[in-house]
Design a protein around this motif. Structure first.
Motif, PDB file in Angstrom:
ATOM      1  N   MET A 161       0.846  -1.159   0.000  1.00 31.12           N
ATOM      2  CA  MET A 161       0.000   0.000   0.000  1.00 31.12           C
ATOM      3  C   MET A 161       0.904   1.240   0.000  1.00 31.12           C
ATOM      4  SD  MET A 161      -2.485   1.300   3.134  1.00 31.12           S
ATOM      5  CE  MET A 161      -3.398  -0.210   3.124  1.00 31.12           C
ATOM      6  N   GLU A 162       0.613   2.164  -0.891  1.00 33.30           N
ATOM      7  CA  GLU A 162       1.408   3.387  -0.956  1.00 33.30           C
ATOM      8  C   GLU A 162       0.532   4.587  -0.635  1.00 33.30           C
ATOM      9  OE1 GLU A 162       4.383   5.820  -3.970  1.00 33.30           O
ATOM     10  OE2 GLU A 162       3.942   3.720  -4.335  1.00 33.30           O
ATOM     11  N   VAL A 163       1.061   5.475   0.208  1.00 36.19           N
ATOM     12  CA  VAL A 163       0.383   6.719   0.539  1.00 36.19           C
ATOM     13  C   VAL A 163       1.357   7.868   0.305  1.00 36.19           C
ATOM     14  CG1 VAL A 163      -1.160   5.675   2.242  1.00 36.19           C
ATOM     15  CG2 VAL A 163       1.009   6.634   2.988  1.00 36.19           C
ATOM     16  N   GLU A 164       0.791   9.048   0.165  1.00 36.54           N
ATOM     17  CA  GLU A 164       1.601  10.248  -0.051  1.00 36.54           C
ATOM     18  C   GLU A 164       1.342  11.210   1.096  1.00 36.54           C
ATOM     19  OE1 GLU A 164       1.795  12.202  -4.066  1.00 36.54           O
ATOM     20  OE2 GLU A 164       0.680  13.736  -2.951  1.00 36.54           O
ATOM     21  N   LEU A 165       2.419  11.743   1.659  1.00 35.09           N
ATOM     22  CA  LEU A 165       2.317  12.752   2.704  1.00 35.09           C
ATOM     23  C   LEU A 165       2.753  14.087   2.117  1.00 35.09           C
ATOM     24  CD1 LEU A 165       3.984  10.794   5.644  1.00 35.09           C
ATOM     25  CD2 LEU A 165       1.548  11.094   5.215  1.00 35.09           C
ATOM     26  N   GLY A 166       1.921  15.099   2.258  1.00 32.54           N
ATOM     27  CA  GLY A 166       2.245  16.437   1.777  1.00 32.54           C
ATOM     28  C   GLY A 166       2.302  17.405   2.938  1.00 32.54           C
ATOM     29  N   PHE A 167       3.070  18.463   2.784  1.00 31.05           N
ATOM     30  CA  PHE A 167       3.302  19.424   3.863  1.00 31.05           C
ATOM     31  C   PHE A 167       2.897  20.821   3.430  1.00 31.05           C
ATOM     32  CE2 PHE A 167       6.218  15.945   4.085  1.00 31.05           C
ATOM     33  CZ  PHE A 167       6.179  15.560   5.409  1.00 31.05           C
ATOM     34  N   GLU A 168       2.289  21.542   4.349  1.00 34.14           N
ATOM     35  CA  GLU A 168       1.927  22.932   4.098  1.00 34.14           C
ATOM     36  C   GLU A 168       2.245  23.733   5.350  1.00 34.14           C
ATOM     37  OE1 GLU A 168      -2.058  25.573   3.537  1.00 34.14           O
ATOM     38  OE2 GLU A 168      -2.041  23.579   2.621  1.00 34.14           O
ATOM     39  N   ALA A 169       3.222  24.611   5.245  1.00 27.16           N
ATOM     40  CA  ALA A 169       3.628  25.417   6.398  1.00 27.16           C
ATOM     41  C   ALA A 169       2.618  26.530   6.637  1.00 27.16           C
ATOM     42  CB  ALA A 169       5.013  26.015   6.151  1.00 27.16           C
ATOM     43  N   ALA A 170       2.535  26.953   7.874  1.00 30.87           N
ATOM     44  CA  ALA A 170       1.670  28.068   8.236  1.00 30.87           C
ATOM     45  C   ALA A 170       2.180  29.341   7.577  1.00 30.87           C
ATOM     46  CB  ALA A 170       1.644  28.238   9.752  1.00 30.87           C
ATOM     47  N   GLU A 171       1.278  30.266   7.363  1.00 30.86           N
ATOM     48  CA  GLU A 171       1.646  31.547   6.770  1.00 30.86           C
ATOM     49  C   GLU A 171       2.720  32.206   7.626  1.00 30.86           C
ATOM     50  OE1 GLU A 171      -0.626  35.653   5.737  1.00 30.86           O
ATOM     51  OE2 GLU A 171      -1.678  33.764   5.332  1.00 30.86           O
ATOM     52  N   GLY A 172       3.739  32.729   6.984  1.00 27.72           N
ATOM     53  CA  GLY A 172       4.825  33.386   7.695  1.00 27.72           C
ATOM     54  C   GLY A 172       5.951  32.456   8.104  1.00 27.72           C
TER      55      GLY A 172
ATOM     56  N   GLY B 167      -5.072   6.778  -3.150  1.00 22.97           N
ATOM     57  CA  GLY B 167      -6.120   6.443  -4.101  1.00 22.97           C
ATOM     58  C   GLY B 167      -7.091   7.567  -4.386  1.00 22.97           C
ATOM     59  N   GLY B 168      -6.611   8.793  -4.426  1.00 22.79           N
ATOM     60  CA  GLY B 168      -7.463   9.933  -4.722  1.00 22.79           C
ATOM     61  C   GLY B 168      -8.177  10.522  -3.512  1.00 22.79           C
ATOM     62  N   THR B 169      -8.057   9.896  -2.357  1.00 24.10           N
ATOM     63  CA  THR B 169      -8.657  10.415  -1.124  1.00 24.10           C
ATOM     64  C   THR B 169      -7.575  11.122  -0.323  1.00 24.10           C
ATOM     65  OG1 THR B 169     -10.251   8.607  -1.049  1.00 24.10           O
ATOM     66  CG2 THR B 169      -9.873   9.808   1.005  1.00 24.10           C
ATOM     67  N   SER B 170      -7.869  12.333   0.112  1.00 21.46           N
ATOM     68  CA  SER B 170      -6.905  13.145   0.840  1.00 21.46           C
ATOM     69  C   SER B 170      -7.505  13.584   2.169  1.00 21.46           C
ATOM     70  CB  SER B 170      -6.543  14.365  -0.002  1.00 21.46           C
ATOM     71  OG  SER B 170      -5.587  15.153   0.643  1.00 21.46           O
ATOM     72  N   VAL B 171      -6.728  13.437   3.256  1.00 17.49           N
ATOM     73  CA  VAL B 171      -7.178  13.799   4.598  1.00 17.49           C
ATOM     74  C   VAL B 171      -6.051  14.559   5.287  1.00 17.49           C
ATOM     75  CG1 VAL B 171      -8.025  12.915   6.812  1.00 17.49           C
ATOM     76  CG2 VAL B 171      -8.518  11.653   4.715  1.00 17.49           C
TER      77      VAL B 171
ATOM     78  N   ARG C  77      -8.708   6.254  13.703  1.00 11.30           N
ATOM     79  CA  ARG C  77      -9.700   5.352  13.100  1.00 11.30           C
ATOM     80  C   ARG C  77     -10.423   6.021  11.942  1.00 11.30           C
ATOM     81  NH1 ARG C  77     -10.465   3.098  17.987  1.00 11.30           N
ATOM     82  NH2 ARG C  77     -11.912   4.689  18.672  1.00 11.30           N
ATOM     83  N   ARG C  78     -10.811   7.281  12.130  1.00 14.41           N
ATOM     84  CA  ARG C  78     -11.520   8.026  11.086  1.00 14.41           C
ATOM     85  C   ARG C  78     -10.663   8.149   9.833  1.00 14.41           C
ATOM     86  NH1 ARG C  78     -11.401  12.879   8.908  1.00 14.41           N
ATOM     87  NH2 ARG C  78      -9.849  13.690  10.330  1.00 14.41           N
ATOM     88  N   ILE C  79      -9.397   8.504  10.011  1.00 14.95           N
ATOM     89  CA  ILE C  79      -8.497   8.685   8.867  1.00 14.95           C
ATOM     90  C   ILE C  79      -8.252   7.358   8.158  1.00 14.95           C
ATOM     91  CG2 ILE C  79      -6.133   9.286   8.209  1.00 14.95           C
ATOM     92  CD1 ILE C  79      -6.266  11.442  10.467  1.00 14.95           C
ATOM     93  N   VAL C  80      -7.974   6.309   8.919  1.00 12.47           N
ATOM     94  CA  VAL C  80      -7.717   4.994   8.318  1.00 12.47           C
ATOM     95  C   VAL C  80      -8.949   4.516   7.554  1.00 12.47           C
ATOM     96  CG1 VAL C  80      -7.255   2.553   8.819  1.00 12.47           C
ATOM     97  CG2 VAL C  80      -5.901   4.345   9.922  1.00 12.47           C
ATOM     98  N   THR C  81     -10.134   4.706   8.129  1.00  6.71           N
ATOM     99  CA  THR C  81     -11.372   4.301   7.457  1.00  6.71           C
ATOM    100  C   THR C  81     -11.531   5.034   6.137  1.00  6.71           C
ATOM    101  OG1 THR C  81     -12.424   3.785   9.552  1.00  6.71           O
ATOM    102  CG2 THR C  81     -13.879   4.201   7.688  1.00  6.71           C
ATOM    103  N   GLN C  82     -11.207   6.322   6.102  1.00  4.09           N
ATOM    104  CA  GLN C  82     -11.328   7.097   4.877  1.00  4.09           C
ATOM    105  C   GLN C  82     -10.322   6.649   3.814  1.00  4.09           C
ATOM    106  OE1 GLN C  82     -11.311  11.100   6.906  1.00  4.09           O
ATOM    107  NE2 GLN C  82     -12.789  11.494   5.283  1.00  4.09           N
ATOM    108  N   LEU C  83      -9.151   6.211   4.243  1.00  4.40           N
ATOM    109  CA  LEU C  83      -8.088   5.887   3.287  1.00  4.40           C
ATOM    110  C   LEU C  83      -8.072   4.437   2.839  1.00  4.40           C
ATOM    111  CD1 LEU C  83      -5.177   7.944   4.857  1.00  4.40           C
ATOM    112  CD2 LEU C  83      -6.502   8.511   2.811  1.00  4.40           C
ATOM    113  N   GLU C  84      -8.663   3.528   3.615  1.00  6.21           N
ATOM    114  CA  GLU C  84      -8.658   2.123   3.231  1.00  6.21           C
ATOM    115  C   GLU C  84      -9.714   1.874   2.164  1.00  6.21           C
ATOM    116  OE1 GLU C  84      -9.121  -0.127   6.881  1.00  6.21           O
ATOM    117  OE2 GLU C  84      -6.993  -0.645   6.765  1.00  6.21           O
ATOM    118  N   PRO C  85      -9.419   0.951   1.236  1.00  5.88           N
ATOM    119  CA  PRO C  85     -10.430   0.615   0.226  1.00  5.88           C
ATOM    120  C   PRO C  85     -11.587  -0.120   0.880  1.00  5.88           C
ATOM    121  CG  PRO C  85      -8.546  -0.852   0.053  1.00  5.88           C
ATOM    122  CD  PRO C  85      -8.190   0.177   1.082  1.00  5.88           C
TER     123      PRO C  85
END
Length: 125
Positions: free
Chosen positions: A1-12, A94-98, A109-117
């Protein structure tokens, strides 16, 4: 299973905060005993909407199974809670982002449920 982690820094935040965060989280994940054997590869995402030429830092993480996904979400939430500056971490599969905002058992649990097929669906990377 492959997932992607993305980062977004706070303004400033300082320039390069996303790159530093990706490096820090990579070290954190590779040191996590429950994630032994995962594969972490750095990458770069396309510029976000409304941003000219800026590339966001990402990590591609290969996991053995859904149990490891729960451990990954918990580890990322714990890492995020140890940092200052409001770094947002997005996990996508798989196109789902949380966005990972907390590390409570219910949140994981909520995040895993959203990301699992769905049960019975073919596994995709």
């Amino acid at each position: 299973m492959e997932v992607e982690l993305g980062f977004e820094a706070a303004e400033g935040a300082s320039e390069g905060a996303e790159v530093e965060a990706a490096r820090s989280l990579t070290r954190w994940l590779l040191a996590e005993p429950e994630l032994r054997g995962i594969e972490v590869r750095p990458g770069a995402a396309d510029p976000a909407d409304g941003r000219m030429g800026e590339v966001l830092e990402i990590l591609n993480v290969v996991l053995a199974n859904g149990i490891a996904l729960g451990s990954l979400v918990t580890a990322v939430a714990t890492w995020r809670d140890t940092r200052r500056g409001g770094m947002r971490v997005r996990i996508e599969r798989g196109g789902t982002s949380v966005v990972i905002e907390g590390g409570s058992a219910d949140e994981v649990r909520r995040i895993v449920t959203q990301l699992e097929p769905p049960a019975g669906a073919a596994e995709q990377s």
